[in-house]
Design an enzyme around this catalytic site. Structure first.
Site, PDB file in Angstrom:
ATOM      1  N   VAL A 102      14.507   0.976  16.827  1.00  0.00           N
ATOM      2  CA  VAL A 102      15.625   1.559  17.583  1.00  0.00           C
ATOM      3  C   VAL A 102      16.951   1.147  16.949  1.00  0.00           C
ATOM      4  O   VAL A 102      17.226  -0.046  16.788  1.00  0.00           O
ATOM      5  CB  VAL A 102      15.601   1.112  19.067  1.00  0.00           C
ATOM      6  CG1 VAL A 102      16.767   1.737  19.831  1.00  0.00           C
ATOM      7  CG2 VAL A 102      14.280   1.483  19.718  1.00  0.00           C
TER       8      VAL A 102
ATOM      9  N   LYS B  68      13.227   6.668  20.685  1.00  0.00           N
ATOM     10  CA  LYS B  68      13.987   5.423  20.856  1.00  0.00           C
ATOM     11  C   LYS B  68      14.364   5.229  22.338  1.00  0.00           C
ATOM     12  O   LYS B  68      14.325   4.109  22.850  1.00  0.00           O
ATOM     13  CB  LYS B  68      15.248   5.456  19.988  1.00  0.00           C
ATOM     14  CG  LYS B  68      14.917   5.455  18.490  1.00  0.00           C
ATOM     15  CD  LYS B  68      16.126   5.828  17.647  1.00  0.00           C
ATOM     16  CE  LYS B  68      15.804   5.899  16.164  1.00  0.00           C
ATOM     17  NZ  LYS B  68      16.858   6.512  15.357  1.00  0.00           N
TER      18      LYS B  68
ATOM     19  N   ALA C  52       0.849  -1.204   0.000  1.00  0.00           N
ATOM     20  CA  ALA C  52       0.000   0.000   0.000  1.00  0.00           C
ATOM     21  C   ALA C  52       0.881   1.249   0.000  1.00  0.00           C
ATOM     22  O   ALA C  52       1.783   1.376   0.840  1.00  0.00           O
ATOM     23  CB  ALA C  52      -0.907   0.004   1.225  1.00  0.00           C
TER      24      ALA C  52
ATOM     25  N   GLY D 179      19.434   4.083   7.368  1.00  0.00           N
ATOM     26  CA  GLY D 179      19.771   3.668   6.002  1.00  0.00           C
ATOM     27  C   GLY D 179      18.917   2.479   5.580  1.00  0.00           C
ATOM     28  O   GLY D 179      18.431   1.707   6.404  1.00  0.00           O
TER      29      GLY D 179
END
Ligand code: HSE
Length: 437
Positions: free
Chosen positions: A135, A208, A46, A307
């Protein structure tokens, strides 16, 4: 035994991380099947806008613009939420749990703000939520705290847990880039969130820290109970002064159990880290989390904190975990168990550390004496003072390091100093971290 049926994924979001998850699931499909016993197949993806230009092409036959298509499809076993934000993501995750679908998410803001509700719902439905990617990107820290360190009272966690800000501070330190130049680079490399404000204002790291504190101390710490500052006001001058004093500047998340009180301290602030401390050598987009447990002692976890590929590695680990749980155990682990062993969050004003204070003052006699007097009146000791001989004609920087003191006392003193006539700009105050467990 007959082969288990394929595990069907509904993937919400095809941004940097979503596309990485799809690409790497396809790439390592045979490996994952061998290891988990299930063929893992993406059944639906989606996205808000299928026409948007993308680095990785969307597989057109399985695309939808309706998130509901993921939860309404009875063939979908797992909803992987990678759309971010806390509105549509919250509705999607709630709905998936209500329909007994396993959830995998990398959404730290969602868990930090709604974890209490979502894990209670998951517990009621015996439906797990997996969140390794929430995290520290590719570092498997959630599983470590939940499982590998289960026999420890966690005494403290000191973490570099935002890759973007660590990248910016590293580039400012090592290449002399301005803050803006370094932020542009981090965005181009796909490290920053869609809205980089959360990366640089400290809140991505704070979300986090809340998740780590909650796992460590068994209760959901409220966003209003923690103190958060970002890196936006750090200048090249601060980096040079820190260096002169023997430190580097890092955005640190600190989570600590105060000995003998049961109180927990949770804060995110730019901090001076001694140059020879192991966290000082964590550079670029890398994250590191230093954990003290009462049984294990000191442990350090290091890896890429943001990343596409590193983060998708964590998402795929969760998907594989879900696949194995379903095949091997038939039992479901809710993902987070509230144990409530520990007490209240410590008000930040009561937290104690050393400090770095940079002031821009009028260059005239008596200025240093006024500053020293104000600090002395508040009972704050001065550890060191630097005033470079070379500076603008009428305005000079003064950098002080201050002895251990409660943050509230230092804030009050710095407030008074800021209002002195001789002070020409807003003071810059940072922690000097001493890494007591
Ligand atoms: N933008 C985040 C970071 C990665 O820079 O650490 C995901 O939390």
């Amino acid at each position: 035994m007959a082969d288990a049926p394929p595990l069907q994924i509904g993937l919400a979001g095809f941004g940097n991380v979503g596309a990485g998850v799809y690409k790497n699931l396809v790439r390592n499909r045979a490996l994952l099947k061998q290891r988990t016993g299930r063929d893992i197949v993406v059944r639906r993806i989606a996205v808000r806008d299928p026409a948007k230009p993308r680095a990785h092409a969307l597989p057109p036959d399985i695309v939808t613009t309706r998130l509901d298509d993921l939860v309404e499809d009875p063939e979908i076993d797992i909803v992987v939420e990678l759309i971010g934000g806390t509105d549509r993501a919250l509705d999607l995750v709630r709905e998936a749990i209500k329909r007994d679908k396993t959830v995998v998410t990398g959404n730290k803001a969602l868990l930090a703000e709604h974890g209490l509700e979502l894990f209670a719902l998951a517990e009621a439905h015996r439906t797990p939520i997996y969140f390794e990617a929430a995290v520290a990107g590719g570092i498997p820290i959630i599983k470590t705290v939940q499982e590998s360190l289960i026999g420890n009272n966690i005494q403290s966690i000191h973490g570099i847990i935002n890759g973007t800000s660590n990248y910016i501070l590293t580039r400012m330190t090592e290449a002399g880039l301005s803050y803006g130049e370094a932020l542009d680079e981090a965005q181009q490399l796909g490290y920053a969130e869609a809205d980089p404000a959360l990366d640089v204002n400290g809140w991505d790291a704070a979300h986090k820290a809340i998740i780590l504190a909650s796992l460590s101390y068994g209760c959901w710490v409220k966003t209003s109970d923690i103190f958060v500052e970002g890196i936006e006001r750090i200048t090249g001058a601060d980096i040079l002064f820190a260096n002169q004093l023997g430190y580097v500047i890092k955005l640190l998340g600190v989570i600590r159990l105060l000995p003998g009180t049961g109180s927990i301290e949770v804060r995110v602030q730019p901090s001076l880290v001694p140059r020879d401390h192991i966290l000082a050598s964590v550079k670029g987009v890398y994250n590191a989390i230093l954990i003290h447990g009462d049984v294990v002692g000191e442990t350090l976890f290091y890896g890429p904190g943001a990343g596409q590929d590193p983060t998708s590695s964590s998402v795929i680990a969760d998907i594989a975990d879900a696949a194995m749980w379903e095949v091997q155990a038939g039992e479901r682990n809710g993902g987070f168990v509230t144990h409530g062993l520990y007490g209240n969050p410590l008000p930040v004003d009561e937290s104690v550390s050393k400090y770095y204070l940079r002031l821009q003052v009028r260059d005239e006699p008596g200025v240093l004496a006024q500053i020293a007097r104000t600090l002395g009146d508040h009972g704050i000791g001065i550890l060191s003072v630097i005033q470079p001989e070379e500076h603008e004609e009428e305005s000079a920087p003064i950098v002080l390091t201050l002895h251990f003191a409660a943050f509230g006392v230092v804030r009050a003193a710095v407030g008074e100093i800021a209002s002195l006539e001789c002070v020409r700009a807003l003071p810059v105050l940072m922690r000097v971290e001493s890494f007591t467990a």
